[in-house]
Design a protein around this motif. Structure first.
Motif, PDB file in Angstrom:
ATOM      1  N   VAL A 108      43.440  41.341  40.170  1.00  0.00           N
ATOM      2  CA  VAL A 108      43.436  40.125  39.348  1.00  0.00           C
ATOM      3  C   VAL A 108      44.270  40.323  38.075  1.00  0.00           C
ATOM      4  O   VAL A 108      44.137  41.357  37.406  1.00  0.00           O
ATOM      5  CB  VAL A 108      41.979  39.740  38.940  1.00  0.00           C
ATOM      6  CG1 VAL A 108      41.949  38.402  38.209  1.00  0.00           C
ATOM      7  CG2 VAL A 108      41.067  39.708  40.152  1.00  0.00           C
ATOM      8  N   THR A 109      45.112  39.352  37.743  1.00  0.00           N
ATOM      9  CA  THR A 109      45.873  39.431  36.488  1.00  0.00           C
ATOM     10  C   THR A 109      44.993  38.906  35.348  1.00  0.00           C
ATOM     11  O   THR A 109      44.061  38.125  35.585  1.00  0.00           O
ATOM     12  CB  THR A 109      47.171  38.601  36.547  1.00  0.00           C
ATOM     13  OG1 THR A 109      46.822  37.239  36.771  1.00  0.00           O
ATOM     14  CG2 THR A 109      48.104  39.086  37.636  1.00  0.00           C
TER      15      THR A 109
ATOM     16  N   LYS B 114      45.200  32.095  32.240  1.00  0.00           N
ATOM     17  CA  LYS B 114      44.677  31.768  33.558  1.00  0.00           C
ATOM     18  C   LYS B 114      44.878  32.987  34.461  1.00  0.00           C
ATOM     19  O   LYS B 114      45.963  33.571  34.472  1.00  0.00           O
ATOM     20  CB  LYS B 114      45.457  30.575  34.112  1.00  0.00           C
ATOM     21  CG  LYS B 114      44.713  29.723  35.117  1.00  0.00           C
ATOM     22  CD  LYS B 114      45.399  28.374  35.346  1.00  0.00           C
ATOM     23  CE  LYS B 114      46.822  28.538  35.843  1.00  0.00           C
ATOM     24  NZ  LYS B 114      47.551  27.334  36.138  1.00  0.00           N
ATOM     25  N   THR B 115      43.857  33.379  35.219  1.00  0.00           N
ATOM     26  CA  THR B 115      44.002  34.541  36.122  1.00  0.00           C
ATOM     27  C   THR B 115      44.780  34.130  37.376  1.00  0.00           C
ATOM     28  O   THR B 115      44.933  32.938  37.657  1.00  0.00           O
ATOM     29  CB  THR B 115      42.627  35.069  36.571  1.00  0.00           C
ATOM     30  OG1 THR B 115      41.932  34.005  37.225  1.00  0.00           O
ATOM     31  CG2 THR B 115      41.797  35.558  35.401  1.00  0.00           C
ATOM     32  N   SER B 116      45.237  35.141  38.123  1.00  0.00           N
ATOM     33  CA  SER B 116      45.848  34.874  39.429  1.00  0.00           C
ATOM     34  C   SER B 116      45.658  36.128  40.276  1.00  0.00           C
ATOM     35  O   SER B 116      45.188  37.161  39.778  1.00  0.00           O
ATOM     36  CB  SER B 116      47.341  34.570  39.278  1.00  0.00           C
ATOM     37  OG  SER B 116      48.043  35.774  38.990  1.00  0.00           O
ATOM     38  N   HIS B 117      46.045  36.054  41.552  1.00  0.00           N
ATOM     39  CA  HIS B 117      46.034  37.254  42.387  1.00  0.00           C
ATOM     40  C   HIS B 117      47.086  38.191  41.809  1.00  0.00           C
ATOM     41  O   HIS B 117      48.187  37.750  41.448  1.00  0.00           O
ATOM     42  CB  HIS B 117      46.378  36.871  43.833  1.00  0.00           C
ATOM     43  CG  HIS B 117      46.056  37.962  44.806  1.00  0.00           C
ATOM     44  ND1 HIS B 117      46.718  39.163  44.823  1.00  0.00           N
ATOM     45  CD2 HIS B 117      45.109  38.034  45.783  1.00  0.00           C
ATOM     46  CE1 HIS B 117      46.219  39.924  45.770  1.00  0.00           C
ATOM     47  NE2 HIS B 117      45.216  39.261  46.371  1.00  0.00           N
TER      48      HIS B 117
ATOM     49  N   PRO C  11      51.510  37.249  40.269  1.00  0.00           N
ATOM     50  CA  PRO C  11      51.261  36.999  38.850  1.00  0.00           C
ATOM     51  C   PRO C  11      51.901  35.703  38.360  1.00  0.00           C
ATOM     52  O   PRO C  11      51.449  35.113  37.386  1.00  0.00           O
ATOM     53  CB  PRO C  11      51.881  38.227  38.162  1.00  0.00           C
ATOM     54  CG  PRO C  11      52.769  38.863  39.165  1.00  0.00           C
ATOM     55  CD  PRO C  11      52.260  38.501  40.516  1.00  0.00           C
TER      56      PRO C  11
ATOM     57  N   SER D 139      49.153  34.959  31.999  1.00  0.00           N
ATOM     58  CA  SER D 139      48.550  36.122  31.335  1.00  0.00           C
ATOM     59  C   SER D 139      48.804  36.081  29.829  1.00  0.00           C
ATOM     60  O   SER D 139      49.933  35.835  29.395  1.00  0.00           O
ATOM     61  CB  SER D 139      49.140  37.414  31.911  1.00  0.00           C
ATOM     62  OG  SER D 139      48.712  38.500  31.114  1.00  0.00           O
TER      63      SER D 139
ATOM     64  N   GLY E  72      43.337  36.777  32.404  1.00  0.00           N
ATOM     65  CA  GLY E  72      43.323  35.376  31.988  1.00  0.00           C
ATOM     66  C   GLY E  72      42.759  35.247  30.585  1.00  0.00           C
ATOM     67  O   GLY E  72      42.557  34.148  30.059  1.00  0.00           O
TER      68      GLY E  72
ATOM     69  N   ASN F  96      51.630  32.905  39.493  1.00  0.00           N
ATOM     70  CA  ASN F  96      50.704  31.764  39.616  1.00  0.00           C
ATOM     71  C   ASN F  96      49.698  31.703  38.458  1.00  0.00           C
ATOM     72  O   ASN F  96      48.966  30.738  38.322  1.00  0.00           O
ATOM     73  CB  ASN F  96      49.917  31.855  40.931  1.00  0.00           C
ATOM     74  CG  ASN F  96      50.824  31.651  42.135  1.00  0.00           C
ATOM     75  OD1 ASN F  96      51.903  31.061  41.995  1.00  0.00           O
ATOM     76  ND2 ASN F  96      50.414  32.146  43.293  1.00  0.00           N
ATOM     77  N   GLY F  97      49.648  32.745  37.655  1.00  0.00           N
ATOM     78  CA  GLY F  97      48.676  32.777  36.561  1.00  0.00           C
ATOM     79  C   GLY F  97      49.362  32.578  35.222  1.00  0.00           C
ATOM     80  O   GLY F  97      50.542  32.220  35.146  1.00  0.00           O
TER      81      GLY F  97
END
Ligand code: ZN
Ligand code: ZN
Length: 385
Positions: free
Chosen positions: A244-245, A190-193, A197, A202, A247, A199-200
């Motif tokens: 973006v991290t 899942k990507t995140s800001h 990171p 990777s 995903g 919140n995502g």
């Protein structure tokens, strides 16, 4: 067997095929050029559109006898040619870097020799297959009802081999080319800001763990029966967006093995690594297989025809002891029919196959026609005994 004007004509044909290089699955022009050339040799039958753009050209003998099939390939590769000769490829970023243009010219030459010396028994079938480089063509031809009715007794193919003396016949009993398959692994997180990171999700760590663990399978066993290897061919993680991290990640690799069972085992081990690593980092994954090649197994008695034909053609024979790690779509034919493939040396210092500066050596055309015709002649003699 071939006069100077005939050799010149075949050389011009080879160069014309070289100019109109086409990728696997779109070999329309090559098939047309071959059909036009061989129609002039008055065969008894031409089957077109075989398993794609393939064609089979049949020459009948007067008496019952062996049905002997010779195969060539129609496709080129997505490689930009580095050569500057006047017949260089006119197709952008596509060129004949495996010498299939030369193999086609050799089979056309065989057709013109058989046209002058019609078979006294049996049949000669010249088969031009599409989609060799991606391993799809042989299976499609085998699935074509019109091919099944041809029912060959024995099948042969040659491939030019840079790295061996020019005109040397390179052959091996049993395993000649390994089985292989491409594996595409897609890791989904899942990507995140990029500032957050946490919140995502990777796939980075799972990817690193997989790549690391694959090292243990890189060359597991080098002895003939158990040989297996895994080669990473590409890897991608995330997008080029600095905010973006990742995903998403993708890994491509090729699995190779001495036989189809060892290949299945190796695939299961690679899948296990993907499963464990993904689970450890809570991400999901998909695995897709593509470019599948069966092992090419040469029958001993077919190798004997090759050896005897080489002697009759004045060409030296080199019986090698280790198989080639590479794969050949011809393996799909040898799982169904008896036969063998052999190498025709292209020169010790000749650029290797699939290199941008490679070009098929024209002086192999005459040698190739000679040995294939002698194989056909020996098969007819053997069956008539
Ligand atoms: Zn190739
Ligand atoms: Zn090839």
């Amino acid at each position: 067997m071939l006069s100077h004007p005939e050799i010149a004509e075949l050389t011009a044909l080879r160069r014309r095929l070289h100019q109109f290089a086409e990728l696997s699955g779109s070999e329309v022009k090559a098939a047309g050029i071959i059909e036009e050339y061989l129609a002039g040799c008055n065969p008894d039958k031409i089957i077109t559109g075989l398993g794609g753009h393939g064609l089979a050209v049949v020459f009948d003998g007067n008496l019952p006898g062996p049905v002997v099939l010779f195969r060539a390939e129609l496709d080129a590769l997505p490689i930009q040619e580095l050569n500057s000769f006047d017949y260089k490829s006119l197709s952008k970023d596509i060129s004949h870097k495996c010498g299939h243009d030369g193999h086609m010219a050799i089979l056309c030459g065989l057709g013109s020799v058989i046209a002058k010396q019609r078979p006294f028994s049996g049949k000669a079938i010249l088969l031009f297959q599409s989609d060799e480089e991606n391993g799809k063509g042989a299976a499609r031809i085998l699935a074509d009802q019109r091919f099944t009715t041809l029912n060959p007794n024995i099948i042969f193919a040659l491939h030019n081999f840079p790295g061996y003396p020019e005109g040397q016949i390179v052959v091996k009993h049993g395993l000649m080319f390994c089985a292989s398959r491409g594996m595409r692994i897609i890791l989904k997180g899942k990507t995140s800001h990029a500032a957050y990171p946490e919140n995502g999700l990777s796939p980075q760590r799972a990817m690193c763990r997989i790549l690391d663990a694959f090292e243990t399978l890189s060359l597991k066993n080098n002895c003939e029966d158990e040989f297996s290897m895994l080669t990473i061919v590409f890897a991608r993680l995330g997008e080029e967006a600095f905010g973006v991290t990742p995903g998403f990640a993708e890994i491509g690799l090729t699995l190779r093995a001495a036989d189809n069972n060892v290949l299945r085992e190796l695939s299961a081990q690679a899948e296990q690594i993907v499963r464990d690593s993904s689970r450890a980092h809570q991400i999901t994954y998909d695995i897709i297989y593509q470019d599948e090649f069966a092992a090419t197994i040469n029958d001993e008695y077919a190798c004997k025809f090759i050896e005897d034909a080489a002697l009759a053609s004045g060409l030296p024979v080199n019986f090698i002891t280790l198989p080639f790690r590479a794969s050949e779509d011809f393996g799909n034919f040898t799982t169904r029919y008896e036969g063998a493939i052999f190498g025709l040396g292209a020169g010790e210092d000749h650029p290797q196959l699939h290199r941008p500066d490679y070009d098929f050596p024209d002086m192999l055309i005459e040698k190739g026609v000679l040995i294939l015709f002698n194989i056909f002649r020996l098969c007819q003699e053997y069956w008539s005994k």
